[in-house]
Design a protein around this motif. Structure first.
Motif, PDB file in Angstrom:
ATOM      1  N   THR A   1      32.473  48.693  41.509  1.00 19.60           N
ATOM      2  CA  THR A   1      33.331  49.672  42.186  1.00 19.60           C
ATOM      3  C   THR A   1      32.930  51.104  41.885  1.00 19.60           C
ATOM      4  O   THR A   1      33.425  52.032  42.527  1.00 19.60           O
ATOM      5  CB  THR A   1      34.796  49.477  41.761  1.00 19.60           C
ATOM      6  OG1 THR A   1      34.928  49.767  40.351  1.00 19.60           O
ATOM      7  CG2 THR A   1      35.254  48.050  42.025  1.00 19.60           C
ATOM      8  N   TYR A   2      32.062  51.300  40.873  1.00 17.63           N
ATOM      9  CA  TYR A   2      31.600  52.624  40.436  1.00 17.63           C
ATOM     10  C   TYR A   2      32.727  53.455  39.822  1.00 17.63           C
ATOM     11  O   TYR A   2      32.646  54.679  39.750  1.00 17.63           O
ATOM     12  CB  TYR A   2      30.968  53.405  41.594  1.00 17.63           C
ATOM     13  CG  TYR A   2      29.919  52.651  42.363  1.00 17.63           C
ATOM     14  CD1 TYR A   2      29.024  51.797  41.736  1.00 17.63           C
ATOM     15  CD2 TYR A   2      29.799  52.801  43.742  1.00 17.63           C
ATOM     16  CE1 TYR A   2      28.056  51.107  42.448  1.00 17.63           C
ATOM     17  CE2 TYR A   2      28.830  52.114  44.473  1.00 17.63           C
ATOM     18  CZ  TYR A   2      27.971  51.269  43.813  1.00 17.63           C
ATOM     19  OH  TYR A   2      27.002  50.579  44.522  1.00 17.63           O
ATOM     20  N   LYS A   3      33.772  52.784  39.351  1.00 12.58           N
ATOM     21  CA  LYS A   3      34.892  53.479  38.726  1.00 12.58           C
ATOM     22  C   LYS A   3      34.754  53.433  37.201  1.00 12.58           C
ATOM     23  O   LYS A   3      34.202  52.485  36.642  1.00 12.58           O
ATOM     24  CB  LYS A   3      36.228  52.834  39.131  1.00 12.58           C
ATOM     25  CG  LYS A   3      36.478  52.823  40.640  1.00 12.58           C
ATOM     26  CD  LYS A   3      36.629  54.214  41.210  1.00 12.58           C
ATOM     27  CE  LYS A   3      36.998  54.174  42.691  1.00 12.58           C
ATOM     28  NZ  LYS A   3      37.086  55.534  43.278  1.00 12.58           N
ATOM     29  N   LEU A   4      35.274  54.473  36.540  1.00 15.15           N
ATOM     30  CA  LEU A   4      35.276  54.507  35.087  1.00 15.15           C
ATOM     31  C   LEU A   4      36.248  53.463  34.566  1.00 15.15           C
ATOM     32  O   LEU A   4      37.422  53.439  34.922  1.00 15.15           O
ATOM     33  CB  LEU A   4      35.679  55.893  34.584  1.00 15.15           C
ATOM     34  CG  LEU A   4      35.692  56.091  33.056  1.00 15.15           C
ATOM     35  CD1 LEU A   4      34.290  55.918  32.475  1.00 15.15           C
ATOM     36  CD2 LEU A   4      36.248  57.473  32.713  1.00 15.15           C
ATOM     37  N   TYR A   5      35.761  52.570  33.698  1.00 16.26           N
ATOM     38  CA  TYR A   5      36.582  51.484  33.170  1.00 16.26           C
ATOM     39  C   TYR A   5      37.196  51.858  31.818  1.00 16.26           C
ATOM     40  O   TYR A   5      38.393  51.741  31.612  1.00 16.26           O
ATOM     41  CB  TYR A   5      35.725  50.224  33.043  1.00 16.26           C
ATOM     42  CG  TYR A   5      36.406  49.070  32.351  1.00 16.26           C
ATOM     43  CD1 TYR A   5      37.530  48.462  32.911  1.00 16.26           C
ATOM     44  CD2 TYR A   5      35.915  48.581  31.142  1.00 16.26           C
ATOM     45  CE1 TYR A   5      38.150  47.391  32.274  1.00 16.26           C
ATOM     46  CE2 TYR A   5      36.522  47.506  30.501  1.00 16.26           C
ATOM     47  CZ  TYR A   5      37.643  46.925  31.068  1.00 16.26           C
ATOM     48  OH  TYR A   5      38.255  45.872  30.446  1.00 16.26           O
ATOM     49  N   ARG A   6      36.382  52.314  30.897  1.00 13.11           N
ATOM     50  CA  ARG A   6      36.851  52.720  29.578  1.00 13.11           C
ATOM     51  C   ARG A   6      35.965  53.847  29.072  1.00 13.11           C
ATOM     52  O   ARG A   6      34.845  54.044  29.534  1.00 13.11           O
ATOM     53  CB  ARG A   6      36.773  51.557  28.576  1.00 13.11           C
ATOM     54  CG  ARG A   6      37.727  50.399  28.841  1.00 13.11           C
ATOM     55  CD  ARG A   6      39.124  50.707  28.342  1.00 13.11           C
ATOM     56  NE  ARG A   6      39.945  49.516  28.267  1.00 13.11           N
ATOM     57  CZ  ARG A   6      40.597  48.955  29.273  1.00 13.11           C
ATOM     58  NH1 ARG A   6      40.502  49.498  30.478  1.00 13.11           N
ATOM     59  NH2 ARG A   6      41.334  47.866  29.104  1.00 13.11           N
ATOM     60  N   CYS A   7      36.455  54.568  28.089  1.00 14.19           N
ATOM     61  CA  CYS A   7      35.669  55.644  27.506  1.00 14.19           C
ATOM     62  C   CYS A   7      35.962  55.721  26.012  1.00 14.19           C
ATOM     63  O   CYS A   7      37.102  55.509  25.590  1.00 14.19           O
ATOM     64  CB  CYS A   7      36.003  56.982  28.170  1.00 14.19           C
ATOM     65  SG  CYS A   7      34.832  58.305  27.785  1.00 14.19           S
ATOM     66  N   GLY A   8      34.926  55.977  25.214  1.00 15.75           N
ATOM     67  CA  GLY A   8      35.090  56.135  23.782  1.00 15.75           C
ATOM     68  C   GLY A   8      34.181  57.250  23.290  1.00 15.75           C
ATOM     69  O   GLY A   8      33.504  57.909  24.078  1.00 15.75           O
TER      70      GLY A   8
END
Length: 488
Positions: A141-148
Motif C-alpha cells: 500500500t506504500y503506507k507507513l506501518y511503524r516507526c522507531g
C-alpha cells in the motif's frame, strides 16, 4: 587480481573477473542482484540496471529522480520492484520491468536515508536514516506501518532475518539493534566500538534444538573487524543475540559484507581496497581480490548463482564468477536434488556413465543428447536401434544401472514428508514459493496455474489477493537437508 592465497578456494572453486562496469560518474555506493538483473547506485544521484545475461545496460537505465547522492538500492524478493534511498530524504520504489516510478516514500523528519531493505515475503520495506529513525513501510500500500529510532546515531545498516520475523539495524555509534515486525526493540548492544557499516544474514539456518530458529548474522565496522553472531528465537525464552567469532584479514575499516546464497562464503570490502572471500565453517580466507584502486564500498552475491558484484569509490563495479575447477568431479551430481534423475543434464549423465565404468559410451550418449529424462526412458530396443550399441553385455549393464537408479528414486520418494509435496503436482518441490493464500507450491506449477487464468487458490478455491509468488527459502533449505540425509 587473484592472490596466491586465494587460489586455495575450497579445492574446487576458482574465481575470475568476468566484467567491469564503469558507467557511474562518482563513487559507487551499493549494488544488488535479482534473479535476472544487477542494480548499482552512486553518489552521482543515479541508479543503473544491467541484464545478467550479458551485463548490457537496460534501455531505460539510468533511473533518475533523486536530487542528492543515492546510498542504497535493493530488489524485492520477486525482483519486480527496486528500492533506492538518498540524502534527499526519500526512498523511491521503481518497476524493474520498465523503470517507472511506483511511489516516493518520504522519511519521517526528512532526514537523509542511508539504507533500505525488503522483508523476505515482500510485505514490508525498512528504511533507516541519518537522524536514527527507522521506518517500516507496507510495501503493497506504500503506507507507513511503524516507526522507531535509535539515540545519538545514524542508521547505516539493516537486514531482515530469513524468516522475516525480525530485522536488525546497525548504527554509526556501533550498536546492533534487533526489532520485531511490530517495531518493538528486542535487544541492543555495542558490536563495533567505532561504528557499524554493514550487516547481513545468512539464508542458511544454524542447527538448533526443537522449537529453535537460529540464524547467522555478520556485522562489520570501522574497527576493521567482521563479527559473526547467532540470532536465536525460541518459543520459551524469546530472543537471543550471541557473539560467535571474528573474521580477520582486512587492515582497514570494513565497509561491506554479504553472504553467498548457500551461506558457505562471506564477502567483505574494505578501505584497504581489497575484497576478501571468507569460508564459513570451517572459517578461512579463501580469496583476496585486489582489482579496485580505491575503497571498496559494497559487495553482493547473486541469489541463485555464484556471481559476486563489488563496487568502489573508483566508480567501477566488478563482476566475479566462481567456477568449478574439475566439473567432472565437482559438478551437479553432488547436488542432493540431482538424485531426481529427470533433472540431470547431459553432463550429469556423462558423469554417471563414468561412475558406472561405462566411459566408452559417453560419446554416444552426448551425440544423441541423452539427458536424465531420456536416460530413464531407454530400453533394450532403443539402446540397440537408436544408439547403435552392438555389445549385448554393454546394453545389459546400462539397463541394470538404470534400474538401480529407478529403485533409488522410488526409495527416496516413498518417505517424503507431506509438507515437501506440491499440492498441485503431488511431487517433491524443487523451487518452492509462497502464494498469497499462504500455501507453498512448486514455482513452475503455480505459474502454470495462474497462466491458465486461474486466479483462485488451488487449496481453498478462493480468489488470490495477489499474484506475487515469494521464494520459500526456509522450506527449500529444509528439503535440501532432508535430501542430504536420504542420499545414500
Amino acid at each position: 587480481m587473484l592472490t596466491r592465497a586465494g587460489c586455495l578456494l575450497c579445492v574446487r572453486n576458482m574465481v575470475r573477473l568476468i566484467h567491469t562496469l564503469a558507467d557511474h560518474g562518482d563513487d559507487v555506493s551499493c549494488c544488488a542482484f535479482s534473479a535476472a538483473l544487477l542494480a548499482t547506485c552512486s553518489l552521482d544521484k543515479t541508479i543503473r540496471l544491467y541484464s545478467l545475461s550479458d551485463f548490457a545496460e537496460l534501455p531505460y537505465s539510468p533511473l533518475k529522480f533523486h536530487t542528492y547522492a543515492v546510498h542504497c538500492c535493493c530488489f524485492s524478493p520477486s525482483g519486480h520492484v527496486l528500492a533506492s534511498c538518498s540524502t534527499d530524504g526519500t526512498t523511491v520504489l521503481w518497476s524493474s520491468h520498465n523503470g517507472h516510478t511506483l511511489t516516493v516514500l518520504e522519511q519521517p523528519g526528512g532526514s537523509p536515508v542511508r539504507v533500505c531493505c525488503f522483508s523476505p515475503d515482500s510485505a514490508y520495506l525498512a528504511s533507516g536514516a541519518a537522524d536514527g529513525s527507522v521506518a517500516l513501510w507496507n510495501a503493497q500500500t506504500y503506507k507507513l506501518y511503524r516507526c522507531g529510532s535509535v539515540k545519538d546515531s545514524s542508521l547505516v545498516a539493516c537486514a531482515f532475518s530469513p524468516d522475516g520475523g525480525l530485522f536488525v539495524t546497525g548504527s554509526s555509534g556501533g550498536d546492533l539493534t534487533v526489532w520485531d515486525d511490530r517495531m518493538r526493540c528486542l535487544h541492543s548492544e555495542k558490536a563495533h566500538d567505532l561504528g557499524i557499516t554493514c550487516c547481513s544474514f545468512s539464508s542458511q539456518p544454524l542447527s538448533g534444538g526443537e522449537g529453535l530458529q537460529s540464524y547467522q548474522l555478520a556485522s562489520c565496522g570501522q574497527d576493521c573487524e567482521i563479527k559473526l553472531w547467532a540470532v536465536t528465537i525460541t518459543r520459551v525464552l524469546g530472543f537471543e543475540l550471541k557473539y560467535k567469532s571474528t573474521l580477520s584479514g582486512h587492515c582497514a575499516p570494513v565497509l561491506a559484507c554479504a553472504f553467498s546464497h548457500d551461506g558457505k562464503m562471506l564477502a567483505s570490502g574494505s578501505v584497504d581496497k581489497s575484497v576478501i572471500i571468507h569460508g564459513i565453517g570451517p572459517q578461512s580466507v579463501l580469496h583476496t581480490l585486489t582489482q579496485h584502486t580505491r575503497y571498496v564500498t559494497t559487495c553482493a552475491f547473486a541469489p541463485n548463482t555464484l556471481l559476486l558484484a563489488t563496487g568502489s569509490m573508483d566508480k567501477t563495479v566488478n563482476i566475479w564468477q566462481f567456477d568449478l575447477e574439475t566439473p567432472s568431479q565437482a559438478g551437479s551430481m553432488n547436488d542432493p536434488l540431482k538424485h531426481f534423475t529427470e533433472e540431470w543434464s547431459e553432463e550429469d549423465v556423462s558423469v554417471w556413465l563414468r561412475a558406472q565404468g561405462l566411459e566408452d559410451l559417453v560419446g554416444i550418449f552426448r551425440a544423441n543428447n541423452i539427458d536424465g529424462k531420456e536416460l530413464l526412458h531407454l530400453t533394450k530396443e532403443s539402446l540397440a536401434g537408436d544408439l547403435k550399441i552392438e555389445s549385448l553385455g554393454l546394453r545389459s549393464k546400462v539397463l541394470r544401472s538404470i534400474e538401480e537408479l529407478r529403485a533409488k528414486m522410488d526409495s527416496l520418494s516413498s518417505g517424503i514428508p507431506d509438507e515437501f509435496i506440491c499440492p498441485i503436482t503431488r511431487e517433491l518441490m524443487k523451487d518452492p514459493i509462497i502464494a498469497s493464500d499462504g500455501y507453498s507450491y512448486e514455482r513452475e506449477a503455480m505459474e502454470s496455474w495462474i497462466h491458465k487464468k486461474k486466479r483462485t487458490s488451488p487449496m481453498t478455491n478462493l480468489a488470490l489477493p495477489s499474484l506475487v509468488l515469494t521464494p520459500n527459502r526456509t522450506l527449500k533449505m529444509a528439503i535440501n537437508r532432508w535430501l542430504e540425509t536420504h542420499e545414500k
